[in-house]
Design an enzyme around this catalytic site. Sequence first.
Site, PDB file in Angstrom:
ATOM      1  N   ASP A   1     -38.228 -13.327 -26.240  1.00  0.00           N
ATOM      2  CA  ASP A   1     -38.919 -12.482 -27.262  1.00  0.00           C
ATOM      3  C   ASP A   1     -37.918 -11.546 -27.788  1.00  0.00           C
ATOM      4  O   ASP A   1     -37.358 -10.487 -27.795  1.00  0.00           O
ATOM      5  CB  ASP A   1     -39.507 -10.907 -26.439  1.00  0.00           C
ATOM      6  CG  ASP A   1     -40.817 -10.570 -27.613  1.00  0.00           C
ATOM      7  OD1 ASP A   1     -40.306 -10.495 -28.708  1.00  0.00           O
ATOM      8  OD2 ASP A   1     -40.791  -9.655 -26.946  1.00  0.00           O
TER       9      ASP A   1
ATOM     10  N   GLU B   1     -35.946  -4.127 -32.762  1.00  0.00           N
ATOM     11  CA  GLU B   1     -36.628  -3.379 -31.598  1.00  0.00           C
ATOM     12  C   GLU B   1     -35.089  -3.879 -30.757  1.00  0.00           C
ATOM     13  O   GLU B   1     -35.708  -2.833 -29.908  1.00  0.00           O
ATOM     14  CB  GLU B   1     -37.912  -4.749 -31.379  1.00  0.00           C
ATOM     15  CG  GLU B   1     -38.742  -4.382 -29.626  1.00  0.00           C
ATOM     16  CD  GLU B   1     -39.610  -5.312 -29.856  1.00  0.00           C
ATOM     17  OE1 GLU B   1     -40.035  -5.747 -30.452  1.00  0.00           O
ATOM     18  OE2 GLU B   1     -39.988  -4.925 -28.303  1.00  0.00           O
TER      19      GLU B   1
ATOM     20  N   GLU C   1     -51.006 -11.646 -25.641  1.00  0.00           N
ATOM     21  CA  GLU C   1     -50.817 -10.302 -25.417  1.00  0.00           C
ATOM     22  C   GLU C   1     -51.817  -9.328 -26.069  1.00  0.00           C
ATOM     23  O   GLU C   1     -51.736  -8.427 -26.609  1.00  0.00           O
ATOM     24  CB  GLU C   1     -49.339  -9.386 -25.736  1.00  0.00           C
ATOM     25  CG  GLU C   1     -47.639 -10.385 -26.009  1.00  0.00           C
ATOM     26  CD  GLU C   1     -47.171  -9.080 -26.609  1.00  0.00           C
ATOM     27  OE1 GLU C   1     -47.228  -9.272 -27.468  1.00  0.00           O
ATOM     28  OE2 GLU C   1     -46.259  -9.747 -25.838  1.00  0.00           O
TER      29      GLU C   1
HETATM   30  C1  GCU Z   1     -43.180  -8.408 -28.517  1.00  0.00           C
HETATM   31  C2  GCU Z   1     -43.195  -6.587 -29.476  1.00  0.00           C
HETATM   32  C3  GCU Z   1     -45.170  -6.500 -29.806  1.00  0.00           C
HETATM   33  C4  GCU Z   1     -44.819  -7.536 -30.609  1.00  0.00           C
HETATM   34  C5  GCU Z   1     -45.324  -8.794 -30.262  1.00  0.00           C
HETATM   35  C6  GCU Z   1     -45.388  -9.999 -31.101  1.00  0.00           C
HETATM   36  O1  GCU Z   1     -44.061  -8.124 -27.995  1.00  0.00           O
HETATM   37  O2  GCU Z   1     -42.833  -5.593 -28.274  1.00  0.00           O
HETATM   38  O3  GCU Z   1     -44.772  -5.305 -30.415  1.00  0.00           O
HETATM   39  O4  GCU Z   1     -46.969  -7.394 -30.681  1.00  0.00           O
HETATM   40  O5  GCU Z   1     -43.672  -9.088 -29.739  1.00  0.00           O
HETATM   41  O6  GCU Z   1     -44.462 -10.422 -31.445  1.00  0.00           O
HETATM   42  O7  GCU Z   1     -46.844 -10.322 -31.114  1.00  0.00           O
END
Ligand code: GCU
Length: 713
Positions: free
Chosen positions: A392, A420, A313
């Site tokens: 996730d 979440e 990400e």
């Molecule tokens: C999810 C979450 C993110 C987080 C990511 C992770 O995608 O929405 O906020 O950074 O998990 O576990 O790194």
Amino acid sequence: MHPAWLPDAAFAPLGSRRVLVAPGPDAGEVGGTVVDEVRRAVAAHGGSLTVHAPGDGVLDTAALHAYDLVLAVARSAAHPTGSVAGIPLPSTEVDVFLTLLTPSDAADVATTGLDEDTFVRMQTGGATVVVAGGATGLLYGLHDVVRSGQDAFVGDRPTTTSRPAAPVRMLDHWDNVDVHPVMGQVERGYAGGSIFYADGRVRDDLSRVAAYARLLGSLGVNAVAINNVNVHRTEARLLTDGLADVARIADLFRPHGVRTYLSVSFAAPMTLGGLGTSDPLDADVQAWWAAAADRVYATIPDFGGFVVKADSEGQPGPFAYGRDHADGANLLAQALRPHGGTVFWRAFVYNHEQDWRDRRTDRARAAYDHFAPLDGRFDDNVVLQVKYGPMDFQVREPISPVLAAMPRTRLAVELQVTQEYTGQQQHVCYLGPLWHEALGFPLADDATRTVAQVVSGVPGASAPARDLTAGGITAVSNVGDDEFWTGHPLAQANLYAYGRLAWDPTTDPVAVLDEWIGLTFPDADPRVRGTLHTLMDDSWLTYEAYTAPLGVGFMVDPLRRHYGPNVDGYEYSKWGTYHFADRDGVGVDRTVATGTGYAGQYPPPWRDLYEDLATCPDELLLFFHHVPYGHVLRSGQTVIQHVYDTRADAVDVVTAWVDAWAALDGLVPDRLHARVAERLAEQVRSATEWRDQVRTYFFRKSGVPDASDRPIY
Ligand code: GCU
């Protein structure tokens, strides 16, 4: 500050007794905590405390009988006195306690050893006696007694030996030092601000951290990472300029047996060190990390290590240099090795720039595709941290096949206590049953070895003992500076359950909940216990029933930070989380025969079971298969009618909770009652929104009427 599961009243049974504590010569700060806890309890409740110091000579059995509770460390690494019949003998001051063990307990202790964290609890000569292998075991034994309440002192309890399943039981905090423009102070935090940071720096007043450390120590959680895995500019500096502040935090965790970890940025040699590269094979980069680790340990000698989100990400990682994740993780492992530190390297790596038109790429496959080929290449102070599901933290996912694919790698499973995707601490959603199911899932070795056994290093056919070292159990924390710690007061139960299940994943989650109720609402009217069970026992399944159906996942609103329904919210996005609903059917074909091949990442029997429509469990049907709306489930119902009915029924369940809770007015503290009532009203509103959108969406797609004739819009 709410006392959570450690109110003074929970210490009344112990505090009214005559207590002897013999913390042994190596008690350290944790031994001091045990003495302090007992001192506070007896002062409040009229009992007495005797501290048996190492120089006080040998206690004989007669002296023992002057106490109701004896808490003693049996063995001292610094003062070994040999062993008898394989049992490590304690220092002479407390050796009398081992002689109290029955032969069969003694044999058990002899086989498995009485290590730091382990304790034996028995009743003998009218006293309750806890013998621990070290100071942390003594702390855990003390809280075992607290949890038993009066039962610890009455009747005959069998002798029990307790030891944690996994060596590391960690909580990760996604807290930012600076408020992030999109993610805020705590990423995916639903309980106010950070307990660690405010105004762009570590708080001066860390009293909440001290209280939190005490709560964690009482459960046996022994590791905490104090900053977000997405490491932004200011947060990166905790590793360098911020060390003195990190040390202040570590000082508060240490007396409770909790070691402090930092999330670090893979690009730190460039962003903090001014180097031109972060290439893991570059000698200057290696030297930079070694020097960074040296400085950390000079300041915090018992520092735990690093948590790393790399090439995920948008976070930097080894891919930029044509290196793989083993190269990346081992770079940091080498720097930590001289100090005994560990790298928790996250396996959450996937393409977050996917073209939704591309039907061959499957995000669920990504972690396995990236990491399984690297099995055996990670250093032994690397733990690969794997989310329990391949996507996730959804309310329902299959178990990640990575956990069965890397027998020569230390593995940890990652859970999400912060809600979440499970109601964001607006909704009651007790996650104990989800984690119990995930940890107990017999994923490996022909369905004989559970996830908990894999991450605990229990040997199996695919993983002979010689190759194994345990990794651990980790989770994202759910606390903040909220009055009740967790926003929704009942979400405290999730933090509690995480700690208890990380200690023993085989524990019944409803029993854990019951224990939490007893501690958090001591002496409450029996109706409180009953109502909390009504609301919470099956609340995970209720949440599942009004949100995304049959394992398909997501359908959350990207514009409301994943809160509330938006069935197509992610359907045409770059994130790889699709449901593929059309006029004929819904679900993702992940079979080997016709789909993405994800099912083939599982070992037998799971591979075949998921591949075949006839054997795939209903609750995961749409995760593995694209089926017509008329497909008949094992329940005998069609997919579409299941979607209609379960959503509507679940809202009825939640609506009934409102009245049940209202009836507790005056039986629980007013502010807590009001907070839960306010959240339940929101849960009903939100669940109704889910129901109406999901039912209406699928009616409009499919044109199939709802046989129950309930409203569709
Ligand atoms: C999810 C979450 C993110 C987080 C990511 C992770 O995608 O929405 O906020 O950074 O998990 O576990 O790194």
